[in-house]
Design a protein around this motif. Structure first.
Motif, mmCIF file in Angstrom:
data_model
loop_
_atom_site.group_PDB
_atom_site.id
_atom_site.type_symbol
_atom_site.label_atom_id
_atom_site.label_comp_id
_atom_site.label_asym_id
_atom_site.label_seq_id
_atom_site.Cartn_x
_atom_site.Cartn_y
_atom_site.Cartn_z
ATOM 1 N N GLY B 50 -66.913 69.124 70.538
ATOM 2 C CA GLY B 50 -67.917 70.107 69.361
ATOM 3 C C GLY B 50 -69.151 68.753 69.455
ATOM 4 N N TYR B 51 -69.394 68.183 69.379
ATOM 5 C CA TYR B 51 -70.720 67.067 69.101
ATOM 6 C C TYR B 51 -71.755 67.516 70.201
ATOM 7 N N LEU B 52 -71.388 67.900 71.611
ATOM 8 C CA LEU B 52 -72.003 68.269 72.596
ATOM 9 C C LEU B 52 -72.663 69.714 72.869
ATOM 10 N N ALA B 53 -71.307 70.549 72.235
ATOM 11 C CA ALA B 53 -71.898 71.274 72.190
ATOM 12 C C ALA B 53 -72.660 71.705 71.309
ATOM 13 N N GLY B 54 -72.715 71.202 70.082
ATOM 14 C CA GLY B 54 -73.630 71.250 69.122
ATOM 15 C C GLY B 54 -75.173 71.068 69.621
ATOM 16 N N TRP B 55 -75.083 70.052 71.093
ATOM 17 C CA TRP B 55 -77.051 69.692 71.628
ATOM 18 C C TRP B 55 -76.736 70.766 72.792
ATOM 19 N N GLY B 56 -76.022 71.715 72.478
ATOM 20 C CA GLY B 56 -76.414 72.604 73.819
ATOM 21 C C GLY B 56 -75.219 72.366 75.261
ATOM 22 N N VAL B 57 -74.557 71.830 75.196
ATOM 23 C CA VAL B 57 -73.810 71.261 76.119
ATOM 24 C C VAL B 57 -72.726 72.134 76.460
ATOM 25 N N ASP B 58 -72.882 73.189 77.493
ATOM 26 C CA ASP B 58 -71.353 73.812 78.037
ATOM 27 C C ASP B 58 -70.273 73.586 78.550
ATOM 28 N N LYS B 59 -70.617 72.700 79.481
ATOM 29 C CA LYS B 59 -69.330 72.078 80.574
ATOM 30 C C LYS B 59 -69.305 70.104 80.426
ATOM 31 N N ALA B 60 -68.632 69.229 79.294
ATOM 32 C CA ALA B 60 -68.388 67.482 79.548
ATOM 33 C C ALA B 60 -67.572 67.506 80.273
ATOM 34 N N CYS B 61 -67.528 66.630 81.547
ATOM 35 C CA CYS B 61 -67.349 66.283 82.669
ATOM 36 C C CYS B 61 -67.348 64.911 82.289
#
Lengths: 258, 352
Positions: B50-61
């Motif tokens: 959720g956090y990374l998506a808020g910053w525009g991340v599509d995919k977190a590895c």
């Protein structure tokens, strides 16, 4: 132990580097050149290691045009055991790492030392790229190196944000040097004069089996520019308390920094 | 153009430098219609996605293992593998100890290029255009990269603004391959060529703020005269919520440890506010701080070169000026209520 040191010739740290009109090139003619600062720390580290482990040898290497013979003469004046000039004018860090790896592979080394960054391109690329090309690990921006001849390993210290790391690494390894406990020694006049008479062996890129295509610069320069000039907005010469009060007001109200 | 942001993190809320990397990754991908991936090293808290998506991340590895362990080859291998898998054209890292350590290795492993300490990154005509300092900041170069391989770039801190995108990213989470993730702690990954072992970590005792990514810095030079005199610098730093620093002259004279040295043979910093006390402003010192946004110089010599590179100057004895500044700041910022050993960063205090 067999140690190699990679040295790069760069404009002296106090020299003024100007951008040519139009910004397409730099005016480097007549600029004083010197061994890159961190490479000097690498050479100093090598000399200290050789003193600590008698029987060790130091092999200095420099990559570039004719001018980098100056680096090697500096190393010879400080008593390194052999030198090698790889003639490759204009090679960037990526090309230099490939060339260095090709030459160093032939030397059966235990340790390769270089500076943490070259004081011209400031890329921090060479050490990691060289480690990768040699298939060795690399340690970067190390401030002290001690070698254990029996264990065939080095013990290093390295700063990171908020602390220091102590690292144990078996040979062979590439180490890039930061400023360490010893300041680089300066060669004596006698050593300098003797070094000028010593031969400097040269290898070309084709002799090292590196094709011209591998030496293409990684980045294409579009333009150079001097750093933005700064004109002081206000210099106070009034009594300290008045100056302090006005400065704090400016930083708070005008700059909105505090 | 797909981008990969390397998020190195020790837990808790990501700091400004991480958000700068994410913002640049998002902005480059948006300019060129690509996907933003993040390589996450170390725990990010519970709602990573959720956090990374808020910053525009599509995919977190997400990789197992803490960033506090020194495993450069392990990280380089994971990052290179991820960059390949995600088809990343630009890989972004912070220009800090870890980022600088592994960026070159990652670039070489991917057959790409490296650009360190970038102060500008954009996409122009389908090519990555970057701006960065060379010759210790005496010149800035604008260059273009068009492959082969990806461009690995480290970002100079406090340059890029951290802007949360209007639309969140997809925020999928992938945990990286188990065989690699098993290599946690100080043990190495067996498939790695590394035999390097970090035997010990010595954390600084938290007496003051860390320099490299500080938003405010107070630095002392030869003018402080003694280790005793340097305490005044530490106090001014405290009042300001700044990190203390020192010139090479002060370090060589033994007034401050080398860890605090700014300039050539020390650290390069880029704070919003830099206060130089008793520093003459040699070329080597300027190399480490000249891009600071606002520079304040305090020196008793009106002819000191630092006065040509500052925004505000006070000509006077620093033993008079610095105590006056401390007193003034105590009144202005703290209403006389300052607690000693206050080490709250400037930026965070402003947020409060």
């Amino acid at each position: 132990m067999r140690i190699a040191v990679c040295l790069k010739l760069v404009p002296a740290s106090t020299s003024d580097i100007r951008v040519a009109p139009g910004g397409q090139s730099l005016l480097l003619a007549g600029v004083e050149m010197a061994v890159s600062l961190y490479d000097e720390y690498a050479l100093e580290t090598a000399l200290c290691l050789r003193e600590a482990l008698p029987g060790s040898t130091i092999h200095a290497l420099s990559i570039g045009g004719e001018e980098c013979v100056k680096c090697l003469q500096h190393a010879l004046a400080l008593g390194v055991d052999s030198v090698l000039h790889i003639r490759a004018p204009g090679a960037d860090s990526r090309a230099a790492a490939k060339l260095a790896a090709a030459a160093l592979r032939l030397l059966e080394l235990d340790l390769v030392l270089c500076g943490r960054q070259a004081c011209d391109d400031d890329l921090w690329f060479f050490p990691g790229a060289l480690g990768e090309a040699l298939g060795w690990p690399h340690l970067s921006a190390v401030s002290s190196v001690a070698a254990d001849g029996d264990k065939r390993a080095v013990e290093c210290r390295r700063r990171f944000e908020g602390g220091e790391q102590f690292i144990h690494a078996p040979w062979p390894v590439v180490i890039s040097c930061d400023r360490g406990p010893h300041e680089p020694r300066i060669p004596m006049l006698k050593g300098r004069l003797a070094a000028k008479k010593m031969p400097v062996p040269v290898k070309t890129t084709s002799e090292l089996g590196i094709a011209a295509a591998d030496l293409t610069p990684a980045l294409a320069v579009l333009r150079y520019a001097p750093p933005a000039q700064r004109t002081p907005k206000k210099v106070f010469t009034c009594p300290p308390t008045d100056a302090a009060a006005e400065l704090v007001r400016l930083l708070r109200e005008e700059e909105k920094l505090i | 153009m797909n981008t990969l942001a390397v998020i190195e993190h020790a837990g808790g809320e990501p700091d400004g430098a991480v958000l700068e990397v994410l913002s640049v990754a998002h902005s480059l991908a948006r300019q060129s219609g690509g996907v933003v991936s993040a390589f996450v090293a170390g725990p990010l808290g519970s709602d990573v996605a959720g956090y990374l998506a808020g910053w525009g991340v599509d995919k977190a590895c997400v990789a197992a293992g803490g960033v506090e362990t020194y495993l450069p080859l392990y990280w380089a291998q994971l990052i290179a593998d991820t960059a390949r898998a995600e088809n990343a054209v630009v890989v972004l890292l912070r220009a800090n100890a870890l980022g600088r350590d592994i960026a070159g290795r990652v670039a070489a492993r991917l057959g790409g290029a490296l650009a360190a300490d970038c102060v500008g990154l954009s996409v122009v005509d389908g090519k990555v255009r970057l701006e960065r300092p060379v010759f210790s900041g005496r010149v800035f170069v604008t260059a273009e990269f068009s492959g082969p391989g990806p461009l690995v770039a480290t970002l100079r801190p406090n340059v890029f603004s951290a802007e949360m995108p209007d639309k969140p990213g997809a925020g999928r989470v992938v945990t990286l391959a188990a065989k690699v993730a098993q290599a946690s702690g100080l043990r190495r990954n067996p498939e790695d060529c590394a035999t390097v072992i970090a035997t010990e970590l010595a954390r600084d005792t938290g007496k003051h703020l860390e320099l490299s990514e500080a938003t405010a810095i107070v630095a002392g030079g030869r003018g402080v005269g003694s280790a005793e005199g340097f305490r005044m610098i530490l106090e001014l730093a405290e009042v300001l919520g700044a990190a203390p620093g020192a010139s090479r002259a002060a370090v060589d004279a033994g007034y401050a440890p080398h860890a605090l040295q700014i300039g050539q043979s020390g650290k390069t910093v880029n704070p919003a506010l830099y206060v130089a006390c008793g520093i003459s402003g040699s070329m080597q010192h300027l190399a480490g701080m000249r891009t600071s946004k606002c520079i304040v110089a305090i020196n008793k010599d009106p002819g000191a070169p630092i006065f040509r590179f500052c925004d505000y100057g006070i000509v006077g004895d620093l033993f008079d000026v610095v105590p006056a500044l401390i007193a003034q700041l105590d009144r202005t910022i703290w209403d006389g209520q300052r607690k000693m050993r206050c080490i709250v960063p400037l930026k965070e205090r402003r947020r409060q």
